[in-house]
Design an enzyme around this catalytic site. Structure first.
Site, PDB file in Angstrom:
ATOM      1  CE  LYS A  17     -14.911  30.134 -55.554  1.00  0.00           C
ATOM      2  NZ  LYS A  17     -13.540  29.601 -55.598  1.00  0.00           N
ATOM      3  N   GLY A 111     -21.197  25.705 -59.563  1.00  0.00           N
ATOM      4  CA  GLY A 111     -22.182  24.783 -58.981  1.00  0.00           C
ATOM      5  C   GLY A 111     -22.665  25.291 -57.628  1.00  0.00           C
ATOM      6  CG  ASP A 145     -16.456  27.584 -52.650  1.00  0.00           C
ATOM      7  OD1 ASP A 145     -15.763  27.767 -51.623  1.00  0.00           O
ATOM      8  OD2 ASP A 145     -15.982  27.283 -53.756  1.00  0.00           O
TER       9      ASP A 145
HETATM   10  O1  C5P Z   1     -17.193  21.435 -50.308  1.00  0.00           O
HETATM   11  P1  C5P Z   1     -16.703  21.265 -51.687  1.00  0.00           P
HETATM   12  O2  C5P Z   1     -17.547  20.352 -52.509  1.00  0.00           O
HETATM   13  O3  C5P Z   1     -16.399  22.539 -52.365  1.00  0.00           O
HETATM   14  O4  C5P Z   1     -15.298  20.588 -51.517  1.00  0.00           O
HETATM   15  C1  C5P Z   1     -14.828  19.496 -52.275  1.00  0.00           C
HETATM   16  C2  C5P Z   1     -13.754  18.804 -51.486  1.00  0.00           C
HETATM   17  O5  C5P Z   1     -12.646  19.669 -51.271  1.00  0.00           O
HETATM   18  C3  C5P Z   1     -14.175  18.345 -50.109  1.00  0.00           C
HETATM   19  O6  C5P Z   1     -14.788  17.104 -50.150  1.00  0.00           O
HETATM   20  C4  C5P Z   1     -12.862  18.314 -49.372  1.00  0.00           C
HETATM   21  O7  C5P Z   1     -12.169  17.122 -49.701  1.00  0.00           O
HETATM   22  C5  C5P Z   1     -12.080  19.457 -49.978  1.00  0.00           C
HETATM   23  N1  C5P Z   1     -12.165  20.696 -49.185  1.00  0.00           N
HETATM   24  C6  C5P Z   1     -11.353  20.819 -48.066  1.00  0.00           C
HETATM   25  N2  C5P Z   1     -11.421  21.943 -47.315  1.00  0.00           N
HETATM   26  C7  C5P Z   1     -12.255  22.955 -47.635  1.00  0.00           C
HETATM   27  C8  C5P Z   1     -13.066  22.857 -48.781  1.00  0.00           C
HETATM   28  C9  C5P Z   1     -13.005  21.704 -49.518  1.00  0.00           C
HETATM   29  O8  C5P Z   1     -10.591  19.923 -47.757  1.00  0.00           O
HETATM   30  N3  C5P Z   1     -12.282  24.061 -46.879  1.00  0.00           N
END
Ligand code: C5P
Length: 295
Positions: A17, A111, A145
């Protein structure tokens, strides 16, 4: 309606994306960030082959890996399969064969796309019959995501990533091709979101506002895009290669913008654009012309 199959094998493409813009509007009490973004799928894809097995085990073999970085043994595709097993109690297992092409720590969602593709494919193969909403609930536990990739559409995304509104970009003057550059160094998403200097107060936008801006700036579509990526200044301070990428775009009269939390940078390009005339990039950098995946 999610499809059902009786075949013991399926092969699926998992697209990357781009975030056409990414605004951070606030932070929840649990630390997650409220964001707004337009997510589009591009044809830089991993390929996943799924084989239903009867032993209950989830195994993965990497057929190829173009990213230069080995994947963890329990990557997001394996975690997705285990999560679906746990939710449904299915006794079948799966062997996943992966052709990995989307770079990690790029902000391209590789991922998460693998995880979403696994949930959709195994829900078919195992005939577990979960609805899209139920898969989204599992997907959210794997990464913010993942819901976007489960919907398999371009989308206006809000909340922490779980509020997905399909957006029909064919009605808007949005470029269909992009040049995408990924430096060898990556950016860890949590480190960007955790930064004390991250701006978290961008004013809320609307789909209508995005569409109107795009239409009134149609002649500008290869130059200044809507909004900005609020994560870019923080990622730049962590990963100086992003600055090199931005300058590479600028040297060609293009305005590069980071996708997600970086480190990949992209710019929309006209049909006449050719990489053969672009300035060369240092060894170890990835650079591709990508097209949006259209329905
Ligand atoms: O969910 P994902 O693994 O993509 O996100 C990694 C980290 O990024 C989360 O653990 C969080 O600390 C941060 N994050 C966030 N707000 C979001 C998406 C991700 O703070 N909307």
């Amino acid at each position: 309606m999610l499809t059902k199959t009786n075949s013991p094998n399926v092969t699926r493409q998992a697209p990357a994306k781009l975030n056409l813009f990414l605004h951070i509007n606030g932070r929840r009490a649990d630390g997650y960030h409220l964001l707004q973004s337009v997510f589009v799928r591009i044809d830089w894809c991993d390929t996943l082959h799924f084989e239903r097995t009867t032993d209950g085990c989830i195994t993965r073999a990497d057929l190829s890996n173009e990213t230069g970085k080995p994947l963890p043994k329990v990557d997001l595709s394996v975690r997705a399969a285990i999560a679906l097993q746990a939710k449904t109690g299915v006794t079948d297992g799966a062997h996943i064969k992966l052709e990995k092409r989307i770079p990690s720590e790029a902000g391209m969602g590789g991922g998460s796309s693998d995880a979403a593709t696994t949930l959709l494919a195994l829900n078919e193969l195992w005939q577990t019959g979960l609805s899209l909403d139920q898969l989204v609930a599992i997907g959210m536990t794997l990464g913010a995501d993942v819901p976007f990739f489960l919907y398999q559409v371009d989308a206006w995304v809000e909340g922490i990533g779980e509020k997905i509104s399909p957006i029909d970009l064919s009605k808007l003057p949005i470029a269909s091709r992009f040049v995408v550059v990924k430096p060898p160094s990556g950016v860890s998403t949590p480190s960007v979101f955790a930064s004390p200097v991250l701006a978290r107060n961008t004013k809320t936008a609307t789909i209508e506002g995005f569409a109107a801006w795009t239409e009134s700036n149609a002649s500008q579509q290869y130059l200044e895009p809507f909004g900005c990526n609020d994560l870019q200044p923080v990622a730049l301070s962590i990963c100086p290669d992003i600055q090199t990428a931005l300058e590479w775009f600028e040297a060609q009269g293009l305005i590069g913008r980071m996708t997600g939390s970086g480190s990949a940078v992209f710019a929309p390009i006209p049909d006449t654009y050719a990489l053969t005339t672009a300035p060369s990039l240092p060894a170890g950098w990835f650079c591709r012309i990508c097209s949006r995946i259209t329905p």
